[in-house]
Design a protein around this motif. Structure first.
Motif, PDB file in Angstrom:
ATOM      1  N   THR A   9       0.820  -1.208   0.000  1.00 39.81           N
ATOM      2  CA  THR A   9       0.000   0.000   0.000  1.00 39.81           C
ATOM      3  C   THR A   9       0.858   1.264   0.000  1.00 39.81           C
ATOM      4  N   GLN A  38       1.673   2.065  -3.590  1.00 38.57           N
ATOM      5  CA  GLN A  38       0.466   2.456  -4.324  1.00 38.57           C
ATOM      6  C   GLN A  38       0.026   3.877  -3.933  1.00 38.57           C
ATOM      7  N   ILE A  39       0.047   4.164  -2.638  1.00 32.43           N
ATOM      8  CA  ILE A  39      -0.417   5.474  -2.176  1.00 32.43           C
ATOM      9  C   ILE A  39       0.554   6.577  -2.615  1.00 32.43           C
ATOM     10  N   HIS A  69       1.377   9.370   1.990  1.00 34.01           N
ATOM     11  CA  HIS A  69      -0.014   9.730   1.706  1.00 34.01           C
ATOM     12  C   HIS A  69      -0.323  11.198   1.934  1.00 34.01           C
ATOM     13  N   ARG A 110      -5.166   3.904   1.649  1.00 34.94           N
ATOM     14  CA  ARG A 110      -5.126   2.735   0.778  1.00 34.94           C
ATOM     15  C   ARG A 110      -6.447   2.556   0.037  1.00 34.94           C
TER      16      ARG A 110
END
Ligand SMILES: *Cc1c(COP(=O)(O)O)cnc(C)c1O
Length: 419
Positions: A278, A281-282, A312, A372
């Protein structure tokens, strides 16, 4: 909630409103809810009841959760004290260490960009217990200088408290270097890790901290539960702030919030397994948002270090735009200006101002908090909406009259060059 097509897209669908305020809180993961439900129902026992199966069942679940939380941060189960959240953990760490520190004079070191849950307990021990407080400044990236910290430590310093990651600008402080500097002089180190734990790898052993605050609801767990990590070896002397039945090794009395703790444990276990995937991806989605904002708008500036940053977090100032006006116009996107706690007041972010930014730049800042659950379609929708709203607000703003060309405006130019 209605499904509306993202503007300009042929088939991309997003659900409105879009949540991009994950520094304030995160959605409870459905798997966490599932783990909690039995403990809100049939398994209602008190974890301290030693004489029957209702108590045993609850105690067993608390033990398992304690292990899960410990594992996420590289601690031992016996080093986890469950609390009502990071606010309480910070209060216990700061007030608890100062109360246990008999010697006077007394001194503690913290940082100007800390959360109020650290700043305010420090202010209270300063006012009520005569404990002098040094509040270190930060550079334009939001980072403290470990050498400055070393210089601030005196023979009377009882505690150093520096946050692992900032809740507004996502900046990650060099905790390992800070802890090394403090512990070399025998001073215990506390870190408010509410924004970091469950989001990025945190190992309390590698960091070398003595105390660390964690919050479940910042990592897709339930609200109202958290923990204070308390290192066992060379344990910092700590006086409890809540007295009673002697729960949690006598450090935090009160019947344990069993469903909350079970949910916290589950959230920690999920983070342990899924974090690596995650995080990447973030970060990719966060970078996509930034690139889109930058390519569509002039006069945008990133607040806080580009590299020493949570994956993030994106905190951006938009020249000639009032953050509150922008938030109001972003009617279907949940973001914030400053922290959740400060957004009720009109005062521009003290964290962004600590970077050396003007009040105007602080007032023009917006915090985007991905998670996420954030999708690419949501990022594209938000970037497009923000770009259009900023352009519209600038058209309306007398301040922006001469800023259609960024080069004409010294303030914008300064921003663009990172000044
Ligand atoms: C959210 C937060 C807190 C407060 O945590 P609660 O569990 O809500 O009390 C403290 N510090 C930081 C950095 C936070 O982000």
């Amino acid at each position: 909630m209605p499904l509306l097509p993202a503007t300009g897209a042929d088939s991309i669908m997003v659900t409105l409103p879009i949540y991009m305020d994950s520094h304030a809180t995160t959605r409870l993961d459905p798997r966490v809810l599932d783990a909690m439900l039995p403990y809100l129902g049939e398994h209602f026992g008190n974890a301290s009841s030693r004489t029957h199966p209702f108590g045993w069942k609850a105690a067993e679940a608390v033990d398992a959760a304690r292990h899960q939380v410990a594992e996420l941060i590289g601690a031992r189960s016996s080093e986890i004290v469950f609390t009502s959240g990071a606010t309480e953990s910070n209060n216990l760490a700061i007030k608890g260490v100062i109360a246990a520190h008999d010697a006077r004079p007394c001194h503690l070191v913290t940082v100007v960009t800390e959360h109020h849950a650290v700043l305010d307990p420090c202010q209270r021990v300063e006012a009520e217990q005569g404990c002098a407080v040094t509040r270190l400044g930060v550079d334009s990236d939001g980072l403290i200088d470990p050498n400055e910290l070393t210089a601030a430590i005196t023979p009377h310093t009882a505690l150093v408290s520096v946050m692992a990651a900032n809740n507004e600008i996502g900046v990650r402080q060099p905790i390992a270097a800070i802890a090394e500097a403090a512990r070399a002089r025998g001073v215990p180190v506390h870190t408010d890790a509410a924004q970091a734990v469950g989001r990025v790898p945190i190992d309390v052993g590698a960091l070398g901290v003595d105390l660390a605050s964690v919050s479940a609801h910042k990592m897709h767990g339930p609200k109202g539960v958290g923990a204070l990590y308390v290192r066992r070896s060379r344990r910092a002397k700590l006086v409890p702030i809540i007295d009673g039945g002697g729960h949690e090794y006598g450090l935090r009395s009160g019947t344990l919030n069993v469903p909350g703790i079970v949910g916290f444990g589950k959230a920690a276990a999920l983070a342990s397994v899924e974090m690596d995937a995650t995080v990447r991806q973030i970060a990719r989605l966060r970078d996509r948002l930034w690139e889109q904002l930058r390519s569509r708008l002039h006069g945008v500036q990133l607040n806080g270090s580009r590299t020493h940053r949570l994956p993030h977090n994106l905190n951006v100032s938009f020249a000639h735009v009032d953050g509150q006006a922008l938030l109001t116009a972003l009617d279907d996107v949940a973001v914030s200006s400053g922290s959740a706690c400060a957004s009720a007041t009109d005062e521009p972010s003290y964290v962004v101002q600590a970077l050396g930014a003007t009040r105007e730049r602080a007032r023009a800042s917006v915090r985007f908090g991905l998670s996420r659950e954030t999708t690419e379609a949501e990022v594209d929708y938000v970037a497009d909406k923000v770009a259009r709203v900023v352009m519209r607000l600038r058209d309306l703003s007398p301040l922006a009259d001469e800023s259609t060309d960024a080069g004409c405006d010294p303030a914008v130019e300064e921003w663009l060059t990172g000044g």
